[in-house]
Design an enzyme around this catalytic site. Structure first.
Site, PDB file in Angstrom:
ATOM      1  N   GLY A  22      -0.639   9.058   1.710  1.00  0.00           N
ATOM      2  CA  GLY A  22      -0.102  10.400   1.756  1.00  0.00           C
ATOM      3  C   GLY A  22       1.124  10.554   2.627  1.00  0.00           C
ATOM      4  O   GLY A  22       1.895  11.496   2.457  1.00  0.00           O
ATOM      5  N   PHE A  23       1.333   9.631   3.589  1.00  0.00           N
ATOM      6  CA  PHE A  23       2.439   9.794   4.512  1.00  0.00           C
ATOM      7  C   PHE A  23       3.507   8.713   4.371  1.00  0.00           C
ATOM      8  O   PHE A  23       4.408   8.600   5.195  1.00  0.00           O
ATOM      9  CB  PHE A  23       1.921   9.821   5.948  1.00  0.00           C
ATOM     10  CG  PHE A  23       0.996  10.964   6.202  1.00  0.00           C
ATOM     11  CD1 PHE A  23       1.467  12.259   6.173  1.00  0.00           C
ATOM     12  CD2 PHE A  23      -0.352  10.755   6.429  1.00  0.00           C
ATOM     13  CE1 PHE A  23       0.618  13.334   6.395  1.00  0.00           C
ATOM     14  CE2 PHE A  23      -1.209  11.823   6.646  1.00  0.00           C
ATOM     15  CZ  PHE A  23      -0.730  13.120   6.630  1.00  0.00           C
ATOM     16  N   GLY A  24       3.427   7.865   3.341  1.00  0.00           N
ATOM     17  CA  GLY A  24       4.452   6.858   3.141  1.00  0.00           C
ATOM     18  C   GLY A  24       3.934   5.577   2.546  1.00  0.00           C
ATOM     19  O   GLY A  24       2.860   5.547   1.944  1.00  0.00           O
ATOM     20  N   SER A  25       4.703   4.497   2.729  1.00  0.00           N
ATOM     21  CA  SER A  25       4.377   3.197   2.134  1.00  0.00           C
ATOM     22  C   SER A  25       4.168   2.138   3.215  1.00  0.00           C
ATOM     23  O   SER A  25       4.679   2.262   4.328  1.00  0.00           O
ATOM     24  CB  SER A  25       5.496   2.754   1.190  1.00  0.00           C
ATOM     25  OG  SER A  25       5.706   3.711   0.168  1.00  0.00           O
ATOM     26  N   GLY A  32       0.813  -1.202   0.000  1.00  0.00           N
ATOM     27  CA  GLY A  32       0.000   0.000   0.000  1.00  0.00           C
ATOM     28  C   GLY A  32       0.850   1.256   0.000  1.00  0.00           C
ATOM     29  O   GLY A  32       2.036   1.224   0.318  1.00  0.00           O
ATOM     30  N   ASP A  88     -11.198  10.558   8.763  1.00  0.00           N
ATOM     31  CA  ASP A  88     -10.846  10.134   7.401  1.00  0.00           C
ATOM     32  C   ASP A  88     -11.433   8.752   7.104  1.00  0.00           C
ATOM     33  O   ASP A  88     -10.734   7.871   6.600  1.00  0.00           O
ATOM     34  CB  ASP A  88      -9.336  10.125   7.226  1.00  0.00           C
ATOM     35  CG  ASP A  88      -8.916  10.258   5.760  1.00  0.00           C
ATOM     36  OD1 ASP A  88      -9.770  10.643   4.928  1.00  0.00           O
ATOM     37  OD2 ASP A  88      -7.747   9.977   5.442  1.00  0.00           O
ATOM     38  N   LYS A 100       4.237   0.163   8.298  1.00  0.00           N
ATOM     39  CA  LYS A 100       3.906   1.455   7.704  1.00  0.00           C
ATOM     40  C   LYS A 100       5.075   2.414   7.892  1.00  0.00           C
ATOM     41  O   LYS A 100       5.345   2.882   9.000  1.00  0.00           O
ATOM     42  CB  LYS A 100       2.632   2.014   8.358  1.00  0.00           C
ATOM     43  CG  LYS A 100       2.168   3.349   7.822  1.00  0.00           C
ATOM     44  CD  LYS A 100       0.895   3.768   8.534  1.00  0.00           C
ATOM     45  CE  LYS A 100       0.398   5.125   8.071  1.00  0.00           C
ATOM     46  NZ  LYS A 100      -0.842   5.528   8.764  1.00  0.00           N
TER      47      LYS A 100
END
Length: 394
Positions: A56-59, A53, A172, A74
């Protein structure tokens, strides 16, 4: 040795740079701390083959921890200026609570510039990448499974809104933040934008954040956050689960781009059943499908106080209480309160009379950035401008 290292009995090498903000934010929280080397080995050096995945803040990477336990790792981007705040928020919110329909936080890593969260691994990814992937998934979501997902997410949100003190507003709720385990049980994830609201407060005023298409209009305009904003987002999600379509599709004709508007039009014509996913091939209960869509309309009503609580939504979904259809009023539609104009990113200019915020959009699978100007209705004198970072998982 920092106070954070002392708390967890970890000896920190003097050549590892510490972040005082993170140390202070994590002090007193009981959570397992992994070394960067452990997580690097677990993910095979963060191999692209293990990437499951990206947000917006990384992988996020699939990994195997010591002892054979699978995990979702994450990795927050070092380039994100918002990373520290969201990192701390996510740990603070999720580390102390457990529920069948929430992800489980195993621990974190805070070595040098590395900020990593370690979660339980969920085999079937997210609703965005499976149900809403446009036929790119080999998972078949029959009607019973869709109902189970609707109820599960509702129960998770009810837990956050009503059973946890202080109450938690996720901010969210969207398809890409609903993960699925091997049995397709839904788990609410990504608490980086979450806000805590004590029971004595009616709302909190905050920077507007979230995803276009799921944002409650009153929150997008005024920045006053209540649990009703989550309930609005959940209502949009219900429609997506029943229809198998993303809430926004800019490739369609303008009249069909926003699924909530389509839902209201079909409701007025008493033809809600036309919205049900055609891939079900008639294998669903028409009455139940329309009931869920009516619950979605209750959740997305323009007036926040008319939206039901999440515990009431659970009872409606499980048939413990009936739906009072007479209470359904027109949903809060962006097109009713704003003039939505999409322009190229190159035309974006900072205006002294505007305010800005970042949001990710589920309307496009491309990694581009688009500028959206929202000219408010006559009751509002200002204009809000914000940058959409397209959600690559949609």
């Amino acid at each position: 040795m920092t106070c954070f290292a002392f708390l967890f009995g970890k000896k920190v090498s003097s050549d590892i740079r510490r972040d005082p903000e993170i140390d202070e934010g994590l002090s007193g929280i009981r959570i397992k701390v992994y070394t960067y080397k452990e997580l690097k080995n677990a993910s095979d050096n963060f191999s692209p083959a293990n990437k499951i995945g990206e947000g917006g803040f990384g992988s996020v990477y699939k990994g195997v921890l010591k002892g054979g336990k699978l995990a979702a790792i994450k990795v927050l981007s070092t380039e994100s200026k918002q990373g520290v705040k969201e990192f701390l928020t996510e740990i603070n919110v999720i580390s102390e609570i457990q529920h069948e329909n929430l992800v489980i936080l195993y621990g974190c890593c805070v070595e040098g510039d590395h900020r990593i969260l370690v979660y339980n691994y969920l085999e079937n990814n997210s609703l965005a990448q499976t149900l809403l992937a446009g036929g790119h998934s080999n998972i078949y979501f029959d009607w019973q499974t869709r109902c189970k997902i609707c109820i599960g997410v509702a129960r998770g949100l009810a837990f956050l809104h009503e059973e946890v003190q202080p109450h938690i507003v996720h901010r969210d709720i969207k398809a890409s933040n609903i993960l699925l385990d091997k049995d397709l049980t839904p788990k609410i994830s990504d608490f980086g934008l979450a806000k805590l609201i004590p029971s004595y407060m009616t709302h909190v005023s905050t920077r507007v954040a979230g995803t276009i298409g799921y944002l409650a209009p009153e929150y997008a305009i005024r920045g006053q956050l209540t649990r009703k904003a989550d309930i609005y987002s959940f209502g949009v999600l219900l429609i997506e689960i029943v229809s198998g379509r993303s809430n926004t599709n800019i490739r369609l004709p303008i009249a069909d781009q926003y699924i909530l508007e389509t839902t209201w039009e079909l409701y007025e014509r008493n033809k809600l059943v036309q919205l049900v996913d055609i891939s079900l091939n008639g294998g669903f209960d028409p009455e139940e499908a329309c009931k869920i869509l009516k619950i979605a309309l209750l959740c997305t009503q323009d007036t926040p106080k008319l939206r039901p609580t999440m515990s009431s939504v659970v009872k409606m979904l499980t048939r413990e209480i009936d739906i009072n259809e007479s209470k359904i009023t027109k949903p809060g539609l962006i097109s009713d309160v704003m003039d939505l104009k999409v322009r190229g990113a190159k035309k974006n200019k900072d205006m002294e009379s505007t305010s800005s915020y970042n949001a990710s959009s589920g309307s496009d699978s491309q990694g581009t950035t688009t500028t959206v100007s929202l000219a408010a209705s006559s009751s509002t004198a200002t204009t809000s401008t914000f940058i959409i970072k397209h959600d690559k998982s949609m």
